[in-house]
Design an enzyme around this catalytic site. Structure first.
Site: not given
Length: 485
Positions: A225, A259
């Protein structure tokens, strides 16, 4: 707070501990038992209960690690999301575990076929500093749902949170089921050399490459990720005020250290002054002050603070217009205490590709604005660059929505919203290309951390002998005639 509080001696202690607990996990899996639905659900229920019990200690610890972290940022981004994740898994584990029946071709009848979802074994979870609770316990919930054991490597930049996390996990699990490891970069590097059955890593693309390279030596599969430059597209049809209200929280939550935070904004050239004014207005409504505001989080450490202020300086030197959305400036020494490291949301106008802020993920409260005339320019710009982790379209026009969805690639998309797709437990979350590999949310996460084991079964009666050698019989010729066509 020191940027890396662990000494070389402490790192070595953690490496020794890691090797020991890894051996425990492997020995446990030698005597592998398929964990029941009841056990998995009970484990996650106990984990959720422990999280709620330790909630305030975690909030205080994260505040300490960041210098100051908004308690509500932490509640939304770490506690609430993890509880919802646990609740969703508890509700759906039974359905996920159920074997699925599969079709048998008439040529192989009578028989049956099914797929069972088998635990992989020991899952390694490498956690970043920005959401240290959610990004440790979220993957853990998925690993437990799939029947695995797990070892969590916490970030060296959140030592206070790590201490609470160790106590939380120890209150629920034996070390051979779930373990927590701390320490610095050398511990993380050693972690990736171990022969895990799967590694889940959340962090930067640069480090993700190193994790994948190290894991490949053991043929360990990875879920990465990562991040990237996630754009916001303000389409011509939408009101600027509405558009700003839909993405601003996603950019300011945790001071942009997310993110999936919007990284830059596309706006029609003639509407940029209106966009700037609206950003100023709405930011001031959300944060009347910055430096003395408990709702506004600090930058995690000095290194990240210097990196972000360096991006501003670089952009300014290369011709950008810099607009902090607060009268309190970064360099106002009277308003910055010795641990604040606060940067108000800062706009970067006239941004160009030569600027560092337009080259790598910003991961902080800086927001370049990129002008455009036609939507085709936006599509071309996005497609010529690494695929973003997320793409945010502000438009109520169905044709525009369809065009963007079918003309661009992204790990995930929000339409008239930003970042909240991560909190939808029934949606897979992950990147593509440089923004990541695989998923660990919801059903897709369960599948990623399970082995889909095919099972072909016959009873007492079988017609298999009729296709056995010697070949070239009438039966074989009939089979070829009927099915090779």
């Amino acid at each position: 707070m020191a940027d890396n509080p662990y000494s070389p001696a402490e790192d070595q202690q953690e490496i020794t501990l890691l090797d020991s607990v890894f051996e425990e996990h492997k020995n446990t899996n030698i005597n592998f038992l398929f964990p029941s639905e009841k056990q998995r659900i009970e484990d996650i229920r106990k984990l959720k209960k422990a999280l709620i019990f330790h909630q305030q200690a975690l909030l205080d610890a994260m505040k300490d690690d960041f210098g100051h972290r908004s308690e509500d940022d932490a509640k939304f981004g770490d506690i609430l999301t993890t509880v919802l994740n646990a609740n969703y898994a508890i509700k759906h584990i039974k359905r996920w575990m159920k074997a699925s029946k599969r079709h048998i071709h008439v040529l192989f009848q009578p028989a049956s076929a099914q797929v069972q979802y088998q635990p992989l074994g020991v899952v390694g979870i490498i956690t970043p500093w920005n959401y240290p609770v959610f990004l440790a316990l979220g993957p853990l919930i998925t690993a437990l749902s799939a029947g695995n054991t797990a070892i969590i490597k916490m970030s060296e930049f959140t030592p206070a949170t790590n201490n609470v996390m160790k106590k939380l996990i120890a209150s629920v699990f034996q070390t051979n089921q779930v373990s927590v490891i701390c320490g610095g970069a050398s511990v993380a590097a050693h972690f990736t050399t171990l022969k895990f059955d799967h590694i889940v890593f959340t962090g930067s693309t640069t480090v993700g490459r190193k994790v994948m390279q190290s894991a490949a030596k053991n043929l360990t599969p990875v879920t990465l990720e990562l991040g990237g430059k996630s754009p916001v597209i303000i389409a011509p049809d939408i009101d600027i005020k509405t558009a700003v209200s839909r993405f601003l929280m996603a950019k300011t939550l945790n001071s942009g250290q997310t993110c999936v935070a919007p990284d830059y904004v596309f706006c029609q050239q003639e509407k940029i002054p209106t966009l700037v004014n609206e950003l100023k207005k709405q930011f001031a409504q959300m944060y009347p002050t910055v430096f003395n505001n408990v709702d506004y989080s600090c930058i995690i450490n000095n290194a990240q603070y210097k990196r972000l202020t360096g991006l501003v300086t670089d952009a300014q030197q290369k011709g950008a217009v810099i607009i902090p959305l607060s009268d309190e400036t970064v360099n106002d020494e009277e308003k910055v205490n010795d641990t604040s490291r606060k940067i108000p949301l800062t706009l970067i106008l006239d941004a160009n590709e030569a600027m560092l802020a337009m080259q790598d993920e910003i991961f902080g409260p800086l927001l370049p604005i990129v002008p455009y005339k036609h939507m085709s320019e936006v599509i071309r710009y996005i497609n010529q660059r690494p695929t973003p982790l997320a793409l945010y379209l502000m438009s109520f026009d169905k044709q525009t929505q369809t065009t963007i969805l079918k003309s661009t690639k992204a790990g995930g998309v929000c339409i008239n919203e930003a970042a909240f797709h991560v909190a939808q437990d029934d949606l897979p979350f992950g990147g593509v290309g440089e923004s990541g590999i695989g998923h660990y949310h919801g059903h897709e996460g369960f599948l990623a951390l399970s082995k889909a084991k095919p099972i072909f079964s016959r009873g007492k009666f079988s017609l298999g002998s009729i296709i056995s050698p010697p070949y070239n019989t009438r039966i074989h010729q009939l089979i070829y005639k009927l099915f090779i066509r």
